[in-house]
Design an enzyme around this catalytic site. Structure first.
Site, PDB file in Angstrom:
ATOM      1  N   HIS A  61       0.831  -1.202   0.000  1.00 14.67           N
ATOM      2  CA  HIS A  61       0.000   0.000   0.000  1.00 14.67           C
ATOM      3  C   HIS A  61       0.867   1.255   0.000  1.00 14.67           C
ATOM      4  O   HIS A  61       1.555   1.543   0.976  1.00 14.67           O
ATOM      5  CB  HIS A  61      -0.883  -0.037   1.252  1.00 14.67           C
ATOM      6  CG  HIS A  61      -1.849   1.089   1.379  1.00 14.67           C
ATOM      7  ND1 HIS A  61      -1.776   2.014   2.395  1.00 14.67           N
ATOM      8  CD2 HIS A  61      -2.921   1.436   0.616  1.00 14.67           C
ATOM      9  CE1 HIS A  61      -2.767   2.875   2.275  1.00 14.67           C
ATOM     10  NE2 HIS A  61      -3.475   2.544   1.208  1.00 14.67           N
ATOM     11  N   ARG A  62       0.866   1.957  -1.119  1.00 15.58           N
ATOM     12  CA  ARG A  62       1.740   3.136  -1.323  1.00 15.58           C
ATOM     13  C   ARG A  62       3.215   2.728  -1.230  1.00 15.58           C
ATOM     14  O   ARG A  62       4.052   3.523  -0.787  1.00 15.58           O
ATOM     15  CB  ARG A  62       1.423   4.247  -0.324  1.00 15.58           C
ATOM     16  CG  ARG A  62      -0.068   4.552  -0.161  1.00 15.58           C
ATOM     17  CD  ARG A  62      -0.340   5.673   0.826  1.00 15.58           C
ATOM     18  NE  ARG A  62      -1.749   5.684   1.222  1.00 15.58           N
ATOM     19  CZ  ARG A  62      -2.290   6.479   2.127  1.00 15.58           C
ATOM     20  NH1 ARG A  62      -1.535   7.390   2.716  1.00 15.58           N
ATOM     21  NH2 ARG A  62      -3.574   6.409   2.434  1.00 15.58           N
ATOM     22  N   ASP A  94      -1.311   5.546  -6.172  1.00 12.73           N
ATOM     23  CA  ASP A  94      -2.445   6.467  -6.275  1.00 12.73           C
ATOM     24  C   ASP A  94      -2.010   7.541  -7.264  1.00 12.73           C
ATOM     25  O   ASP A  94      -0.930   8.119  -7.101  1.00 12.73           O
ATOM     26  CB  ASP A  94      -2.747   7.126  -4.921  1.00 12.73           C
ATOM     27  CG  ASP A  94      -3.125   6.120  -3.848  1.00 12.73           C
ATOM     28  OD1 ASP A  94      -4.142   5.434  -4.005  1.00 12.73           O
ATOM     29  OD2 ASP A  94      -2.394   6.039  -2.838  1.00 12.73           O
ATOM     30  N   HIS A 130      -0.783  10.251  -2.818  1.00 14.80           N
ATOM     31  CA  HIS A 130      -2.093   9.834  -2.314  1.00 14.80           C
ATOM     32  C   HIS A 130      -3.080  10.984  -2.210  1.00 14.80           C
ATOM     33  O   HIS A 130      -4.215  10.897  -2.691  1.00 14.80           O
ATOM     34  CB  HIS A 130      -1.969   9.157  -0.944  1.00 14.80           C
ATOM     35  CG  HIS A 130      -3.312   8.840  -0.361  1.00 14.80           C
ATOM     36  ND1 HIS A 130      -3.985   9.704   0.483  1.00 14.80           N
ATOM     37  CD2 HIS A 130      -4.137   7.781  -0.552  1.00 14.80           C
ATOM     38  CE1 HIS A 130      -5.146   9.173   0.802  1.00 14.80           C
ATOM     39  NE2 HIS A 130      -5.279   8.017   0.185  1.00 14.80           N
ATOM     40  N   GLU A 167      -4.573   3.219  -8.568  1.00 14.77           N
ATOM     41  CA  GLU A 167      -5.849   3.828  -8.193  1.00 14.77           C
ATOM     42  C   GLU A 167      -6.011   5.192  -8.823  1.00 14.77           C
ATOM     43  O   GLU A 167      -5.184   6.085  -8.618  1.00 14.77           O
ATOM     44  CB  GLU A 167      -5.964   3.959  -6.665  1.00 14.77           C
ATOM     45  CG  GLU A 167      -7.309   4.581  -6.279  1.00 14.77           C
ATOM     46  CD  GLU A 167      -7.529   4.742  -4.783  1.00 14.77           C
ATOM     47  OE1 GLU A 167      -6.721   4.217  -3.985  1.00 14.77           O
ATOM     48  OE2 GLU A 167      -8.516   5.403  -4.410  1.00 14.77           O
TER      49      GLU A 167
HETATM   50  O1  G3P Z   1      -6.681   1.503  -2.662  1.00 12.64           O
HETATM   51  C1  G3P Z   1      -6.919   0.843  -1.474  1.00 12.64           C
HETATM   52  C2  G3P Z   1      -6.701   1.837  -0.405  1.00 12.64           C
HETATM   53  O2  G3P Z   1      -5.483   2.434  -0.696  1.00 12.64           O
HETATM   54  C3  G3P Z   1      -7.788   2.848  -0.405  1.00 12.64           C
HETATM   55  O3  G3P Z   1      -7.544   3.836   0.501  1.00 12.64           O
HETATM   56  O4  G3P Z   1      -7.212   6.209   0.842  1.00 12.64           O
HETATM   57  O5  G3P Z   1      -5.311   4.641   1.112  1.00 12.64           O
HETATM   58  O6  G3P Z   1      -6.175   5.175  -1.134  1.00 12.64           O
HETATM   59  P1  G3P Z   1      -6.509   5.017   0.306  1.00 12.64           P
HETATM   60 CA    CA Z   2      -5.114   3.699  -2.661  1.00 16.65          CA
END
Ligand code: G3P
Ligand code: CA
Length: 315
Positions: free
Chosen positions: A56-57, A85, A98, A170
């Site tokens: 994640h990121r 993102d 993000h 994303e």
């Molecule tokens: O894309 C899954 C998760 O990353 C969604 O939340 O706000 O961290 O992009 P966010």
């Molecule tokens: Ca995300």
């Protein structure tokens, strides 16, 4: 909640503590952790499941999110997907960040490095860096090399990793002056990722905005899509299954019932964002097909040390 991820972390919701792995026949695969490859170099532990590790990121629990430092580390930790993102700059370049604003993570001249990303040109963003905030926020994880990390463009990410990794991208903004979906699609094609995307999901496109996924589908129905949800996921599954490969619910929605119903519809389930080992164990035991985590090393350790009573993940 672990501080890593900090503000800007979407609330994934709590998960109930029931359904631990022990009742499913916890089996430690002794000796796998830290095993040596044939050349004497440390190799990653063998996984007992094909659940996919989505960084994640990047490995954003250890390094500043959406930097090459975080992506490199995620890859070294055995993450199967690197998450990006993306947002467009004022001059139409897709960058990996993000937040829709620069304020939380960017440092540099205020006229260039505060305010909305989409109001700045790429040349302006080149004057910003996105590592210092991490060192200030997490001194126990600070490293000098994080200072000065630039905001990567998506094109630079593709140039750096090519076909050696999988991408989980994303779209954060859609329907604005820049056609984000078209720009993303064109980059996927330009960097030779199309064949891998359609044959083995080397690229997944995710969004909370159904209209963004529909826009991508209108460009090419072969693009594998993941519908993110902010909650209330269960009743949405049949509709999502009509156009998406998978669903990304908040962790609190990812019950065993949701996983069962999604699988019956042929949908992969990739909850976000799970960071604590106990929660990673709980979600893994619910037979998700993968999950988003800031700590790919922790999830990998969970998957390497347990046998899950689960059907083969949807991949
Ligand atoms: O894309 C899954 C998760 O990353 C969604 O939340 O706000 O961290 O992009 P966010
Ligand atoms: Ca995300």
């Amino acid at each position: 909640m672990d501080k890593a991820g900090g503000s800007g972390e979407r609330n994934s919701g709590g998960i109930s503590s029931g359904g631990g792995i022990g009742g499913l026949g916890l089996l430690l695969l002794a000796g796998l952790a830290g095993c040596q490859g044939s050349g004497g170099t440390p190799s990653l532990p063998v996984l007992a499941t094909d659940q996919v590790i989505i960084a994640h990121r990047g490995a954003s629990g250890h390094a500043p999110e959406h930097t090459f430092a975080a992506y490199d580390l995620a890859r070294a930790m055995g993450a199967e997907y690197l998450e990006q993102d993306i947002s467009p700059t004022a001059d139409g370049v897709l960058v990996c960040l993000h937040d829709t604003t620069l304020d939380r993570t960017a440092r540099g001249p205020a006229e260039n490095c505060t305010g909305s990303v989409s109001s700045k040109t790429l040349a302006q963003l080149r004057t910003c860096e996105v590592g210092s905030w991490f060192n200030e926020s997490f001194p126990e994880r600070a490293r000098p090399e994080y200072v000065g990390q630039p905001i990567p463009t998506l094109e630079e990410v593709f140039q750096r990793y090519g076909r050696s990794v999988n991408y989980y991208i994303e779209t954060k903004t859609s329907g604005g002056p820049v056609d984000v979906e078209r720009a993303l699609y064109d980059l996927i094609v330009k960097y030779g990722l199309y064949e891998g995307m359609v044959s083995r999901r080397q690229v997944l496109v995710q969004s909370f905005q159904p209209q963004s996924l529909q826009a991508m589908r209108a460009i090419d129905a072969a693009v594998p899509l993941v519908q993110l949800t902010p909650g209330g996921t269960l009743p949405l599954l049949p509709v999502i299954a009509s156009y998406a490969f998978g669903v990304g619910p908040p962790a609190g929605d990812a019950s065993a019932e949701l996983v069962t119903q999604a699988h019956a519809l042929g949908l992969a389930v990739h909850p976000y964002t799970i960071n604590e080992t106990a929660d990673l164990e709980t979600l893994a035991a619910r037979c998700v097909d993968g999950l988003f985590t800031n700590f790919p090393d922790r999830y990998r350790a969970v998957l390497a040390s347990r046998v899950l009573d689960c059907p083969p993940p949807i991949r």
